[in-house]
Design a protein around this motif. Structure first.
Motif, PDB file in Angstrom:
ATOM      1  N   ALA A 286       0.825  -1.212   0.000  1.00 40.61           N
ATOM      2  CA  ALA A 286       0.000   0.000   0.000  1.00 40.61           C
ATOM      3  C   ALA A 286       0.854   1.255   0.000  1.00 40.61           C
ATOM      4  CB  ALA A 286      -0.939  -0.008   1.203  1.00 40.61           C
ATOM      5  N   VAL A 287       1.877   1.304   0.870  1.00 42.63           N
ATOM      6  CA  VAL A 287       2.713   2.498   0.921  1.00 42.63           C
ATOM      7  C   VAL A 287       3.582   2.627  -0.320  1.00 42.63           C
ATOM      8  CG1 VAL A 287       2.734   2.597   3.437  1.00 42.63           C
ATOM      9  CG2 VAL A 287       4.518   1.326   2.252  1.00 42.63           C
ATOM     10  N   ALA A 288       3.735   1.527  -1.067  1.00 45.49           N
ATOM     11  CA  ALA A 288       4.463   1.593  -2.332  1.00 45.49           C
ATOM     12  C   ALA A 288       3.548   1.980  -3.490  1.00 45.49           C
ATOM     13  CB  ALA A 288       5.123   0.237  -2.618  1.00 45.49           C
ATOM     14  N   GLY A 289       2.270   2.207  -3.181  1.00 49.19           N
ATOM     15  CA  GLY A 289       1.330   2.648  -4.202  1.00 49.19           C
ATOM     16  C   GLY A 289       0.656   1.530  -4.963  1.00 49.19           C
ATOM     17  N   THR A 290       0.722   0.299  -4.433  1.00 46.36           N
ATOM     18  CA  THR A 290       0.147  -0.855  -5.122  1.00 46.36           C
ATOM     19  C   THR A 290      -0.883  -1.538  -4.232  1.00 46.36           C
ATOM     20  OG1 THR A 290       2.128  -1.242  -6.443  1.00 46.36           O
ATOM     21  CG2 THR A 290       0.653  -3.113  -6.136  1.00 46.36           C
ATOM     22  N   PRO A 291      -2.113  -1.715  -4.739  1.00 44.63           N
ATOM     23  CA  PRO A 291      -3.128  -2.416  -3.952  1.00 44.63           C
ATOM     24  C   PRO A 291      -2.966  -3.926  -4.103  1.00 44.63           C
ATOM     25  CG  PRO A 291      -4.064  -1.782  -6.048  1.00 44.63           C
ATOM     26  CD  PRO A 291      -2.635  -1.253  -6.043  1.00 44.63           C
ATOM     27  N   VAL A 292      -3.434  -4.687  -3.110  1.00 51.10           N
ATOM     28  CA  VAL A 292      -3.405  -6.141  -3.274  1.00 51.10           C
ATOM     29  C   VAL A 292      -4.707  -6.653  -3.878  1.00 51.10           C
ATOM     30  CG1 VAL A 292      -1.683  -6.597  -1.498  1.00 51.10           C
ATOM     31  CG2 VAL A 292      -4.098  -6.435  -0.861  1.00 51.10           C
ATOM     32  N   THR A 293      -5.726  -5.778  -3.938  1.00 50.42           N
ATOM     33  CA  THR A 293      -6.945  -6.079  -4.688  1.00 50.42           C
ATOM     34  C   THR A 293      -7.301  -4.853  -5.507  1.00 50.42           C
ATOM     35  OG1 THR A 293      -8.507  -5.242  -3.028  1.00 50.42           O
ATOM     36  CG2 THR A 293      -7.809  -7.546  -2.824  1.00 50.42           C
ATOM     37  N   HIS A 294      -8.027  -5.083  -6.581  1.00 53.36           N
ATOM     38  CA  HIS A 294      -8.535  -3.973  -7.385  1.00 53.36           C
ATOM     39  C   HIS A 294      -9.698  -4.505  -8.202  1.00 53.36           C
ATOM     40  CE1 HIS A 294      -8.523  -0.093  -9.278  1.00 53.36           C
ATOM     41  NE2 HIS A 294      -8.366  -0.600 -10.482  1.00 53.36           N
ATOM     42  N   ARG A 295     -10.769  -3.731  -8.253  1.00 52.15           N
ATOM     43  CA  ARG A 295     -11.978  -4.188  -8.935  1.00 52.15           C
ATOM     44  C   ARG A 295     -11.672  -4.560 -10.382  1.00 52.15           C
ATOM     45  NH1 ARG A 295     -17.190  -0.323  -9.368  1.00 52.15           N
ATOM     46  NH2 ARG A 295     -15.656   0.880 -10.542  1.00 52.15           N
ATOM     47  N   GLY A 296     -12.103  -5.746 -10.765  1.00 54.77           N
ATOM     48  CA  GLY A 296     -11.899  -6.219 -12.122  1.00 54.77           C
ATOM     49  C   GLY A 296     -10.511  -6.770 -12.382  1.00 54.77           C
ATOM     50  N   VAL A 297      -9.646  -6.753 -11.365  1.00 50.36           N
ATOM     51  CA  VAL A 297      -8.273  -7.234 -11.538  1.00 50.36           C
ATOM     52  C   VAL A 297      -7.987  -8.448 -10.659  1.00 50.36           C
ATOM     53  CG1 VAL A 297      -5.822  -6.641 -11.361  1.00 50.36           C
ATOM     54  CG2 VAL A 297      -7.455  -4.936 -12.198  1.00 50.36           C
ATOM     55  N   ALA A 298      -8.346  -8.352  -9.382  1.00 54.36           N
ATOM     56  CA  ALA A 298      -8.052  -9.454  -8.456  1.00 54.36           C
ATOM     57  C   ALA A 298      -9.193  -9.613  -7.466  1.00 54.36           C
ATOM     58  CB  ALA A 298      -6.741  -9.202  -7.718  1.00 54.36           C
ATOM     59  N   HIS A 299      -9.730 -10.831  -7.391  1.00 52.45           N
ATOM     60  CA  HIS A 299     -10.812 -11.139  -6.471  1.00 52.45           C
ATOM     61  C   HIS A 299     -10.357 -12.056  -5.344  1.00 52.45           C
ATOM     62  CE1 HIS A 299     -14.156 -10.263  -9.682  1.00 52.45           C
ATOM     63  NE2 HIS A 299     -13.450  -9.191  -9.349  1.00 52.45           N
ATOM     64  N   GLU A 300      -9.093 -12.309  -5.265  1.00 55.47           N
ATOM     65  CA  GLU A 300      -8.600 -13.211  -4.222  1.00 55.47           C
ATOM     66  C   GLU A 300      -7.178 -12.813  -3.841  1.00 55.47           C
ATOM     67  OE1 GLU A 300      -8.567 -17.121  -5.925  1.00 55.47           O
ATOM     68  OE2 GLU A 300      -7.588 -16.444  -7.753  1.00 55.47           O
ATOM     69  N   ILE A 301      -6.852 -13.067  -2.572  1.00 57.01           N
ATOM     70  CA  ILE A 301      -5.502 -12.833  -2.058  1.00 57.01           C
ATOM     71  C   ILE A 301      -5.104 -14.060  -1.254  1.00 57.01           C
ATOM     72  CG2 ILE A 301      -3.980 -11.285  -0.767  1.00 57.01           C
ATOM     73  CD1 ILE A 301      -6.374  -9.349  -0.613  1.00 57.01           C
ATOM     74  N   VAL A 302      -3.907 -14.551  -1.487  1.00 59.95           N
ATOM     75  CA  VAL A 302      -3.363 -15.633  -0.681  1.00 59.95           C
ATOM     76  C   VAL A 302      -2.028 -15.163  -0.111  1.00 59.95           C
ATOM     77  CG1 VAL A 302      -2.535 -18.006  -0.636  1.00 59.95           C
ATOM     78  CG2 VAL A 302      -4.467 -17.407  -2.097  1.00 59.95           C
ATOM     79  N   VAL A 303      -1.900 -15.217   1.206  1.00 63.31           N
ATOM     80  CA  VAL A 303      -0.654 -14.831   1.867  1.00 63.31           C
ATOM     81  C   VAL A 303       0.089 -16.114   2.230  1.00 63.31           C
ATOM     82  CG1 VAL A 303       0.382 -13.582   3.789  1.00 63.31           C
ATOM     83  CG2 VAL A 303      -1.755 -12.769   2.780  1.00 63.31           C
ATOM     84  N   VAL A 304       1.321 -16.238   1.723  1.00 66.70           N
ATOM     85  CA  VAL A 304       2.069 -17.492   1.829  1.00 66.70           C
ATOM     86  C   VAL A 304       3.393 -17.267   2.553  1.00 66.70           C
ATOM     87  CG1 VAL A 304       3.102 -19.400   0.529  1.00 66.70           C
ATOM     88  CG2 VAL A 304       1.041 -18.267  -0.336  1.00 66.70           C
ATOM     89  N   SER A 305       3.716 -18.156   3.460  1.00 69.70           N
ATOM     90  CA  SER A 305       5.012 -18.128   4.119  1.00 69.70           C
ATOM     91  C   SER A 305       6.054 -18.801   3.228  1.00 69.70           C
ATOM     92  CB  SER A 305       4.944 -18.863   5.459  1.00 69.70           C
ATOM     93  OG  SER A 305       6.247 -19.044   5.981  1.00 69.70           O
ATOM     94  N   GLY A 306       7.188 -18.129   3.067  1.00 67.28           N
ATOM     95  CA  GLY A 306       8.257 -18.679   2.239  1.00 67.28           C
ATOM     96  C   GLY A 306       9.410 -19.221   3.043  1.00 67.28           C
ATOM     97  N   HIS A 307       9.149 -19.624   4.282  1.00 64.06           N
ATOM     98  CA  HIS A 307      10.257 -20.045   5.140  1.00 64.06           C
ATOM     99  C   HIS A 307      10.792 -21.427   4.793  1.00 64.06           C
ATOM    100  CE1 HIS A 307       7.072 -22.228   7.231  1.00 64.06           C
ATOM    101  NE2 HIS A 307       7.990 -22.888   7.906  1.00 64.06           N
ATOM    102  N   VAL A 308      10.023 -22.197   3.978  1.00 64.55           N
ATOM    103  CA  VAL A 308      10.539 -23.477   3.497  1.00 64.55           C
ATOM    104  C   VAL A 308      10.286 -23.586   1.999  1.00 64.55           C
ATOM    105  CG1 VAL A 308      10.269 -24.682   5.696  1.00 64.55           C
ATOM    106  CG2 VAL A 308       8.384 -24.687   4.053  1.00 64.55           C
ATOM    107  N   ALA A 309      11.106 -24.367   1.314  1.00 68.02           N
ATOM    108  CA  ALA A 309      10.993 -24.537  -0.136  1.00 68.02           C
ATOM    109  C   ALA A 309       9.764 -25.370  -0.493  1.00 68.02           C
ATOM    110  CB  ALA A 309      12.260 -25.204  -0.664  1.00 68.02           C
ATOM    111  N   PRO A 310       9.275 -25.256  -1.733  1.00 68.62           N
ATOM    112  CA  PRO A 310       8.084 -26.014  -2.140  1.00 68.62           C
ATOM    113  C   PRO A 310       8.222 -27.526  -1.970  1.00 68.62           C
ATOM    114  CG  PRO A 310       8.564 -24.298  -3.736  1.00 68.62           C
ATOM    115  CD  PRO A 310       9.721 -24.331  -2.790  1.00 68.62           C
ATOM    116  N   GLU A 311       9.428 -28.017  -2.205  1.00 67.64           N
ATOM    117  CA  GLU A 311       9.629 -29.472  -2.120  1.00 67.64           C
ATOM    118  C   GLU A 311       9.968 -29.943  -0.705  1.00 67.64           C
ATOM    119  OE1 GLU A 311      13.269 -27.261  -3.436  1.00 67.64           O
ATOM    120  OE2 GLU A 311      11.191 -27.444  -4.173  1.00 67.64           O
ATOM    121  N   ASP A 312      10.072 -29.023   0.224  1.00 64.79           N
ATOM    122  CA  ASP A 312      10.405 -29.388   1.605  1.00 64.79           C
ATOM    123  C   ASP A 312       9.246 -30.175   2.225  1.00 64.79           C
ATOM    124  OD1 ASP A 312      10.695 -29.173   4.548  1.00 64.79           O
ATOM    125  OD2 ASP A 312      12.369 -27.835   4.056  1.00 64.79           O
TER     126      ASP A 312
END
Length: 406
Positions: A286-312
């Motif tokens: 938000a402070v960087a000027g970018t929304p995480v949702t916007h009408r007609g652009v994104a209807h979902e948000i997923v917040v993911v932890s990256g502390h382990v690799a996908p194959e872990d």
């Protein structure tokens, strides 16, 4: 009533008592909301009302007599507000109220009423009221300053010392002004503060010299205090009769291991309070000027932890599902493995040209942003020497940017 007369500031108990508000515009709307909050039986007399006032009527919070003011409307009233845009009507209401010995506020000319509404503010069970002989901007400014002083702890209204226990406070994304009002108030009362490097560090300078500050920082891929030790410290100091604030960055329950600390306190019989915070997952973009949702652009948000690799084997994330989605993915703690995360998302169907926004040290003085695509994110992050803490936003919204001020 002359504007030069001294005014007697008093608190009225209007709960269950009839209050008549003549007028249904913006002034009435502001006054009615406060009257409802104190339990007054409010009747609005006005041919028309604002949509907000009409909503209060529909909700059964007030009654509305949809006509112009008439003789007898003040019968049984304990308090009256004349708030129409017609000076003659306000004059009549005021005169009728004075005849009936009912205090009346005249919104268009306070000096001609028999009561004046002070600038008020609330804080932790206190109500602060300021009168400035009709100088409304002055009274509002002083009111705001007093409430802010109470909220920040500059003025301490507590004669008794705080009770032993733990407050788990979300400090927000880094800017000291983004901690919640309640969080800042509890911090001002702390006897022991257990903090970490992601908390708003500037607030430490405001603490009294006798407050014990314990550094529980966890440096990515470096020095860290074990979570078990942090739990022990919270319990130990609370049992010693201290009020302990566990100050964490962001929100304690968003990848902050806050619930583990709550469980430890509960198991030890230590009272614990949780104060949510603004999570950097949404604040940094938000402070960087970018929304995480916007009408007609994104209807979902997923917040993911990256502390382990996908194959872990420890990973609980369905990366295949994330690759198929078209909305926003926010990665936290993902700098070290960003290239791999991007690669897996592409493997499972995400467009390689999907925009990526990286915000490092969001909301702080050293905030910086880096833009890339899924195809280039890993390489660009390495070239730009991106370091934690950083938030990674993936999706069409990451291509949006608007100028924002501080």
């Amino acid at each position: 009533m002359s504007a030069q007369h001294e005014q007697y500031l008093v608190g009225l108990d209007l709960s269950g008592r009839r209050v008549v508000v003549v007028g249904g515009g913006q002034v009435a709307q502001r006054r009615v909301a406060r009257l409802i909050a104190v339990g007054a039986l409010v009747e609005v007399v006005s041919p028309e009302v604002t949509p907000a006032v009409e909503g209060m009527v529909s909700a059964g919070e007030i009654t509305w007599t949809a006509r112009r003011y008439a003789e007898g409307d003040l019968t049984g009233a304990w308090y009256v507000i004349a708030a129409t845009d017609d000076a003659a009507v306000n004059e009549t209401v005021t005169a009728d109220a004075e005849r009936d010995r009912v205090f009346c506020v005249r919104a268009d000319d306070g000096s001609r009423g028999t009561a004046v509404t002070p600038a008020t503010g609330a804080h932790d069970g206190l109500t602060v009221g300021v009168l400035a002989r009709g100088a409304h901007r002055r009274s509002s400014a002083v009111r705001t300053a007093l409430v802010e002083a109470l909220q920040s702890g500059v003025v301490d209204e507590n004669a008794e010392p705080p009770q032993p226990g733990v407050a788990l406070v979300g400090g927000g994304p880094g800017d000291p002004e983004l901690i919640t009002v309640r969080g800042r108030r509890l911090l001002s009362r702390a006897q022991v503060v257990v903090t970490d490097r992601l908390g708003p560090r500037d607030l430490m300078d405001e603490l009294s010299p006798d407050v014990e500050v314990i550094d529980a920082s966890k440096i990515p891929y470096g020095r860290a205090m074990a979570q078990e030790k942090i739990n022990e410290l919270l319990v130990e100091h609370a049992r010693a009769g201290k009020f302990v604030v566990r100050l964490k960055g962001g929100d304690p329950f968003v990848y902050g291991r806050g619930f583990e600390e709550v469980q430890a306190c509960a198991a030890a019989g230590v009272p614990v309070t949780v104060v949510p915070g603004i999570t950097s997952a949404f604040a940094a973009p938000a402070v960087a000027g970018t929304p995480v949702t916007h009408r007609g652009v994104a209807h979902e948000i997923v917040v993911v932890s990256g502390h382990v690799a996908p194959e872990d084997p420890r990973s609980l994330t369905d990366w295949a599902a994330l690759g198929r989605m078209t909305g926003t993915i926010v990665l936290m703690m993902a700098v070290e493995r960003l290239a791999r995360f991007a690669e897996v998302l592409v493997e499972h169907g995400r467009d390689p040209q999907t925009p990526v926004l990286i915000v490092q040290d969001g909301t702080t003085r050293i905030q910086r942003t880096v833009r890339a695509t899924l195809e280039t994110a890993g390489r660009v992050a390495a070239e730009e020497d991106v370091n934690p803490p950083a938030i990674v936003v993936i999706g069409p919204v990451a291509g949006l940017e608007a100028p924002v001020g501080s």
